[in-house]
Motif scaffolding. Structure first.
Motif, PDB file in Angstrom:
ATOM      1  N   ASN A 192      20.600  52.265 -43.819  1.00 25.05           N
ATOM      2  CA  ASN A 192      20.701  50.899 -44.352  1.00 25.05           C
ATOM      3  C   ASN A 192      19.489  50.453 -45.159  1.00 25.05           C
ATOM      4  N   HIS A 193      18.461  51.284 -45.188  1.00 26.98           N
ATOM      5  CA  HIS A 193      17.249  50.913 -45.925  1.00 26.98           C
ATOM      6  C   HIS A 193      16.822  52.051 -46.834  1.00 26.98           C
ATOM      7  N   GLY A 194      16.009  51.695 -47.847  1.00 27.16           N
ATOM      8  CA  GLY A 194      15.394  52.739 -48.652  1.00 27.16           C
ATOM      9  C   GLY A 194      14.230  53.334 -47.858  1.00 27.16           C
ATOM     10  N   ALA A 195      13.461  54.227 -48.476  1.00 24.76           N
ATOM     11  CA  ALA A 195      12.314  54.923 -47.857  1.00 24.76           C
ATOM     12  C   ALA A 195      12.780  55.900 -46.770  1.00 24.76           C
ATOM     13  N   ASN A 196      11.862  56.606 -46.146  1.00 28.90           N
ATOM     14  CA  ASN A 196      12.173  57.621 -45.125  1.00 28.90           C
ATOM     15  C   ASN A 196      13.290  58.548 -45.633  1.00 28.90           C
ATOM     16  N   ALA A 197      13.044  59.147 -46.800  1.00 31.85           N
ATOM     17  CA  ALA A 197      14.092  59.888 -47.515  1.00 31.85           C
ATOM     18  C   ALA A 197      14.756  60.996 -46.695  1.00 31.85           C
ATOM     19  N   HIS A 198      14.019  61.575 -45.720  1.00 32.29           N
ATOM     20  CA  HIS A 198      14.617  62.680 -44.962  1.00 32.29           C
ATOM     21  C   HIS A 198      15.897  62.259 -44.245  1.00 32.29           C
ATOM     22  N   HIS A 199      16.006  60.961 -43.914  1.00 37.18           N
ATOM     23  CA  HIS A 199      17.226  60.497 -43.231  1.00 37.18           C
ATOM     24  C   HIS A 199      18.467  60.652 -44.128  1.00 37.18           C
ATOM     25  N   VAL A 200      18.286  60.418 -45.433  1.00 32.86           N
ATOM     26  CA  VAL A 200      19.428  60.546 -46.360  1.00 32.86           C
ATOM     27  C   VAL A 200      19.899  61.996 -46.373  1.00 32.86           C
ATOM     28  N   TYR A 201      18.945  62.928 -46.453  1.00 34.03           N
ATOM     29  CA  TYR A 201      19.313  64.360 -46.466  1.00 34.03           C
ATOM     30  C   TYR A 201      20.016  64.731 -45.158  1.00 34.03           C
ATOM     31  N   GLU A 202      19.441  64.231 -44.041  1.00 40.08           N
ATOM     32  CA  GLU A 202      20.040  64.557 -42.731  1.00 40.08           C
ATOM     33  C   GLU A 202      21.475  64.051 -42.657  1.00 40.08           C
ATOM     34  N   ARG A 203      21.667  62.774 -43.051  1.00 36.11           N
ATOM     35  CA  ARG A 203      23.012  62.180 -42.919  1.00 36.11           C
ATOM     36  C   ARG A 203      24.035  62.909 -43.782  1.00 36.11           C
ATOM     37  N   LEU A 204      23.586  63.404 -44.956  1.00 39.67           N
ATOM     38  CA  LEU A 204      24.527  64.082 -45.846  1.00 39.67           C
ATOM     39  C   LEU A 204      24.595  65.584 -45.570  1.00 39.67           C
ATOM     40  N   GLY A 205      23.777  66.045 -44.631  1.00 41.79           N
ATOM     41  CA  GLY A 205      23.769  67.471 -44.303  1.00 41.79           C
ATOM     42  C   GLY A 205      23.247  68.317 -45.458  1.00 41.79           C
TER      43      GLY A 205
ATOM     44  N   GLU B   8      11.512  71.068 -51.218  1.00 43.00           N
ATOM     45  CA  GLU B   8      10.103  70.990 -50.802  1.00 43.00           C
ATOM     46  C   GLU B   8       9.419  69.757 -51.413  1.00 43.00           C
ATOM     47  N   THR B   9       9.740  69.508 -52.702  1.00 44.01           N
ATOM     48  CA  THR B   9       9.143  68.333 -53.350  1.00 44.01           C
ATOM     49  C   THR B   9      10.217  67.283 -53.577  1.00 44.01           C
ATOM     50  N   VAL B  10       9.932  66.128 -53.050  1.00 40.00           N
ATOM     51  CA  VAL B  10      10.890  65.031 -53.196  1.00 40.00           C
ATOM     52  C   VAL B  10      10.152  63.797 -53.710  1.00 40.00           C
ATOM     53  N   ILE B  11      10.745  63.114 -54.678  1.00 36.81           N
ATOM     54  CA  ILE B  11      10.171  61.827 -55.115  1.00 36.81           C
ATOM     55  C   ILE B  11      11.130  60.740 -54.652  1.00 36.81           C
ATOM     56  N   ASP B  12      10.588  59.812 -53.897  1.00 41.08           N
ATOM     57  CA  ASP B  12      11.438  58.810 -53.261  1.00 41.08           C
ATOM     58  C   ASP B  12      11.510  57.525 -54.087  1.00 41.08           C
ATOM     59  N   PHE B  13      12.523  57.449 -54.942  1.00 40.70           N
ATOM     60  CA  PHE B  13      12.725  56.243 -55.755  1.00 40.70           C
ATOM     61  C   PHE B  13      13.501  55.178 -54.976  1.00 40.70           C
ATOM     62  N   SER B  14      13.830  55.495 -53.716  1.00 43.44           N
ATOM     63  CA  SER B  14      14.597  54.517 -52.929  1.00 43.44           C
ATOM     64  C   SER B  14      13.681  53.477 -52.301  1.00 43.44           C
ATOM     65  N   GLU B  15      12.381  53.722 -52.316  1.00 43.73           N
ATOM     66  CA  GLU B  15      11.487  52.682 -51.799  1.00 43.73           C
ATOM     67  C   GLU B  15      10.818  51.991 -52.988  1.00 43.73           C
ATOM     68  N   ASN B  16      10.417  50.760 -52.775  1.00 46.78           N
ATOM     69  CA  ASN B  16      10.004  49.986 -53.940  1.00 46.78           C
ATOM     70  C   ASN B  16       8.664  49.270 -53.755  1.00 46.78           C
ATOM     71  N   VAL B  17       7.697  50.008 -53.198  1.00 46.87           N
ATOM     72  CA  VAL B  17       6.356  49.432 -53.143  1.00 46.87           C
ATOM     73  C   VAL B  17       5.630  49.762 -54.451  1.00 46.87           C
ATOM     74  N   ASN B  18       4.567  49.053 -54.683  1.00 48.98           N
ATOM     75  CA  ASN B  18       3.792  49.205 -55.915  1.00 48.98           C
ATOM     76  C   ASN B  18       3.329  50.658 -56.108  1.00 48.98           C
ATOM     77  N   PRO B  19       3.743  51.312 -57.208  1.00 52.84           N
ATOM     78  CA  PRO B  19       3.395  52.727 -57.401  1.00 52.84           C
ATOM     79  C   PRO B  19       1.912  52.962 -57.695  1.00 52.84           C
ATOM     80  N   ILE B  20       1.191  51.887 -57.995  1.00 56.40           N
ATOM     81  CA  ILE B  20      -0.244  52.031 -58.293  1.00 56.40           C
ATOM     82  C   ILE B  20      -1.000  52.420 -57.020  1.00 56.40           C
ATOM     83  N   GLY B  21      -0.397  52.132 -55.863  1.00 50.55           N
ATOM     84  CA  GLY B  21      -1.074  52.418 -54.590  1.00 50.55           C
ATOM     85  C   GLY B  21      -1.927  51.238 -54.177  1.00 50.55           C
TER      86      GLY B  21
END
Ligand SMILES: Cc1ncc(COP(=O)(O)O)c(C=O)c1O
Length: 358
Positions: free
Chosen positions: A5-18, A23-36
């Motif tokens: 139900n939320h963005g971020a924690n991308a591994h959950h999306v992979y798990e749910r979809l099997g 190895e390298t994943v960029i998580d565009f599902s979370e929306n915090v400031n990319p500047i850090g």
């Protein structure tokens, strides 16, 4: 199986979809400031370590006073929280057995936190401008309306005059307005409702420090409201709810004017570039004022395929399965640094060329 139900924690999306997670994943599902986070956080990190040996201030000082100063309000009207999410959780009981209005698509925590309290929820769907007459009609019978401004996931910013009209109408009908300004920092403080609170004791403004300052792991937020409401929210929160490192860093974050201006400029630039790219491929893009955009493919029936193709190639978009009114046919993309946005466009182009051309 339903997607998270939320963005971020991308591994959950992979798990749910099997699906196997690359190895390298960029998580565009979370929306915090990319500047850090602001540079001082790293520079002064060692000085924060001693803070963990003492109990933090139970009211969230030094952050509480810093917020009061930043918004020019009395500290009695501010409550510090362990992220904005904690405010929604603590506030929900106030509306037990009452009637609430939610405007979808929107942040899922409003409904989720009200759910245990037998709140009757009236839903209005609006992906852009609000159907004001309908909203007014519902306010007459409700004890609370939740509004996200700018809205997540659409990025739509309701005009300030409109939110003032809603607050005014709500006041007449003894309806409260929970106004979520979690992403307002990406626009301009002049757009905030906080200066108007003196005339509206029925409005509770909720703010997050985790988006603009890129500190979601630290957890820090606050609400500004009338004293009785602040006291009630506080009564439902645990003592020492916010940690000493978060409140110390948070106070210093509010001093970072240049950082904020840079982040606003950067988010706008990335949003505009991404919009031009998507529109070139005939996607529909909702005009956004925040650091994310929401778009739909020219052929939305291909949405699942597109989503899974990008996942397989290490790009995680925010699905919209649980956003009423978007129903999985749209995607939200959080803005990242330039090389990551370019990488996403490269992966999208490969799919578009295969599936959209002709
Ligand atoms: C609209 C909106 N409000 C509030 C929050 C919660 O923010 P916080 O990290 O401060 O709990 C989020 C988090 O995604 C959000 O999207």
């Amino acid at each position: 199986m339903s997607l998270p139900n939320h963005g971020a924690n991308a591994h959950h999306v992979y798990e749910r979809l099997g699906l196997e997670m690359p190895e390298t994943v960029i998580d565009f599902s979370e929306n915090v400031n990319p500047i850090g986070p602001p540079a001082f956080v790293k520079e002064r990190w060692d000085s924060y370590a001693p803070l963990i040996t003492k109990y933090p201030d139970p009211h969230g000082e030094p952050f509480l006073s810093a917020v009061a100063k930043f918004h020019n309000v009395s500290a009695d009207k501010v409550i510090v929280s362990n992220g904005a999410a904690e405010i929604f959780a603590s506030l929900a009981k106030r509306y037990e057995n009452k009637r609430a209005v939610l405007i979808h698509p929107t942040f899922s925590e409003y409904a989720a936190t009200l759910a245990p309290y037998n709140v009757y929820i009236k839903e209005i769907i609006a992906t852009g401008a609000l159907p004001l007459e309908k909203v007014f009609g519902e306010i007459e019978f409700a004890e609370v309306i939740y509004i996200c401004r700018p809205n997540n996931p659409t990025g739509y910013l309701m005009p300030l005059e409109e939110i003032i009209r809603i607050a005014d109408y709500a006041k007449r009908y003894k309806c409260e307005v929970v106004l979520d300004e979690a992403f307002l920092d990406f626009i301009d403080e002049k757009e905030s409702f906080i200066p108007y609170l003196k005339d509206f004791s029925n409005v509770i403004v909720v703010r997050s420090m985790t988006k603009m300052y890129a500190i979601p792991g630290l957890r820090l937020g606050y609400a500004v409201a009338s004293e009785p409401i602040v006291d009630e929210i506080r009564s439902r929160m645990p003592h020492w709810n916010s940690n000493a490192i978060a409140t110390t860093i948070g106070a210093d974050c509010l001093e970072e004017e240049q950082y904020r201006l840079q982040a606003i400029k950067f988010a706008k630039e990335m949003r505009e570039q991404m919009t031009v790219f998507l529109e070139k491929w005939n996607c529909i893009v909702l005009p956004s004022t925040a650091n994310f955009i929401c778009f739909q493919l020219p052929n939305p029936s291909l949405s699942k395929e597109f989503f899974e193709y990008l996942l397989a190639n290490g790009c995680v978009l925010r699905h919209t399965e649980n956003f009423k009114g978007l129903d999985g046919k749209w995607f939200r993309v959080g803005m990242k640094q330039k090389p990551q946005m370019e990488h996403l466009q490269k992966e999208m182009t490969a799919w578009f060329e295969e599936n959209l051309s002709s």
